[in-house]
Design a protein around this motif. Structure first.
Motif, PDB file in Angstrom:
ATOM      1  N   TYR A  76       0.850  -1.197   0.000  1.00 23.75           N
ATOM      2  CA  TYR A  76       0.000   0.000   0.000  1.00 23.75           C
ATOM      3  C   TYR A  76       0.878   1.237   0.000  1.00 23.75           C
ATOM      4  O   TYR A  76       1.659   1.464   0.928  1.00 23.75           O
ATOM      5  N   LYS A  78       0.407   5.226  -0.312  1.00 24.49           N
ATOM      6  CA  LYS A  78      -0.607   6.286  -0.363  1.00 24.49           C
ATOM      7  C   LYS A  78      -0.429   7.201  -1.565  1.00 24.49           C
ATOM      8  O   LYS A  78      -1.397   7.706  -2.126  1.00 24.49           O
ATOM      9  N   VAL A  81      -2.008   5.335  -4.627  1.00 28.84           N
ATOM     10  CA  VAL A  81      -3.344   4.744  -4.544  1.00 28.84           C
ATOM     11  C   VAL A  81      -4.291   5.322  -5.583  1.00 28.84           C
ATOM     12  O   VAL A  81      -4.964   4.602  -6.326  1.00 28.84           O
ATOM     13  N   TYR A  95      -7.482   1.420   4.227  1.00 26.25           N
ATOM     14  CA  TYR A  95      -6.408   1.793   5.160  1.00 26.25           C
ATOM     15  C   TYR A  95      -6.967   1.715   6.575  1.00 26.25           C
ATOM     16  O   TYR A  95      -7.929   2.398   6.927  1.00 26.25           O
TER      17      TYR A  95
END
Length: 376
Positions: A76, A78, A81, A95
């Motif tokens: 992941y 950010k 994304v 999240y």
């Protein structure tokens, strides 16, 4: 008789087109009928990005719950994304913030962020909310968080399969069923194209005046026309019966096939009556083409030939009761229900009687139309 057959021969190109459509539909639905008719419903698998910043019992349970039916990636980032969601490389991003389990136990709603730009993830949102609701219900029974999550995950794994059915019609998906069903479309559609021009030709005002002045009596003229029409219609119906037996004999018992023949023969009489009536009322080949499509397809759609009657609105089914195809289709369904026709014979012959009444009624309307045509 020769004149009748000559006129009928001119309609062969149109008949071939309709027969090709008929055979194409039979082949297509035969292929579909060969597959299993019960299908288990499965949600579409999605690509999910997930970061677990809490690493608690609840957050791990959420991860396991999502991974059961989807592809879950923990890589992941950010910053990427939004780009991954926009390009379609990911469908859903989750999240879980630090302290999520504590806020959950405190009754707070925060601690988890979800992102997506696709509309179909609404179902996944609902599933997550349902998961949290079940966990709260288990906690209310005095269980620990670990026991509550284990119980909910176990229940999710043991859910009953959801089966997609097409109502009662799911039992009827055998090739022979489609053969007899689509006869109710092909018979009126083709016979209007073949018999309509015959009636139109013989009952033209100038032609009728000439034949009436000839040495052949009116009775003999009518018998000749009726005989020619009967021969043409029986040849077409007979070829269809041979085709059905040759291709789908494995789907019929002797009783089923004979009852199917009787049912289709009675509907043949209805189709002949409709065809000669249209031939008297409609003038011109273009008008006959339009009437053929309108009547053949119209009755087929309304009476559950193309779309199962169970899926049609109630008011449409009520309207269909006033059309002969509806009663024909009731008998077709009876042919393929249960283990045989024995228990349904009374209902079957009752429906046959209704079809015969339709044929007589339409033929009576035809006689009235002939008299008015003569008077004109």
């Amino acid at each position: 008789m020769k004149t009748v057959l000559k006129i009928a021969k001119k309609a062969l190109p149109s008949v071939i087109i309709y027969c090709c459509i008929f055979c194409g539909l039979m082949i297509a639905f035969t292929f579909l009928a060969g597959r299993d008719q019960e299908k288990n419903f499965q949600a579409t698998q999605m690509d999910i990005l997930l970061e677990d910043g809490d690493d608690s019992v609840l957050s791990r349970a959420v991860r396991e719950y999502l991974a059961a039916e989807n592809e879950v990636s923990t890589e992941y980032d950010k910053a990427l994304v939004s780009e991954l969601l926009f390009t379609g490389m990911a469908d859903y991003a989750v999240y879980i913030a630090d302290g999520f389990e504590e806020s959950f136990l405190a009754g707070a709603e925060g601690g988890i962020e979800r992102q997506s730009i696709r509309a179909n993830v609404v179902f996944l949102d609902q599933k997550l909310e349902m998961f949290f609701r079940y966990v709260r219900a288990e906690l209310a029974l005095g269980k620990t968080m670990e026991e509550a999550c284990d119980a909910v995950l176990l229940n999710c794994k043991n859910q009953a399969e959801t089966v997609v059915m097409s109502g009662k019609s799911a039992l009827l998906m055998v090739p022979g069923y489609y053969f007899f069903s689509y006869l109710s479309y092909i018979l009126p559609a083709v016979l209007i194209m073949v018999l309509g021009p015959i009636m139109y030709a013989f009952y033209k005002k100038d032609v009728k005046m000439r034949t009436d002045c000839g040495y052949v009596s009116v009775r003999r003229q009518n018998l000749t026309i009726v005989g020619g029409i009967a021969v043409v219609a029986m040849i077409f119906w007979g070829l269809l019966m041979v085709l059905g037996f040759a291709v789908y004999s494995r789907d019929f018992t002797v009783t089923t096939y004979l009852c199917g023949m009787l049912n289709s023969f009675l509907f043949l009489l209805v189709s002949i009556a409709i065809s000669v009536l249209i031939g008297i009322l409609v003038r011109g080949s273009d008008a006959l083409n339009g009437a053929s499509n309108l009547i053949g397809m119209g009755m087929a759609f309304v009476c559950g030939v193309f779309v199962p009657a169970e899926l049609l609105p109630d008011y449409v089914n009520r309207i269909a009761e006033f059309l002969p195809v509806s009663w024909y289709m009731k008998n077709v369904k009876l042919l393929f229900e249960g283990d045989g026709m024995t228990e349904y014979l009374r209902t079957f012959f009752g429906n046959c009687g209704v079809i015969l009444i339709f044929a007589v009624a339409i033929f009576c309307i035809f006689l009235v139309a002939v008299k008015k045509r003569k008077a004109a």
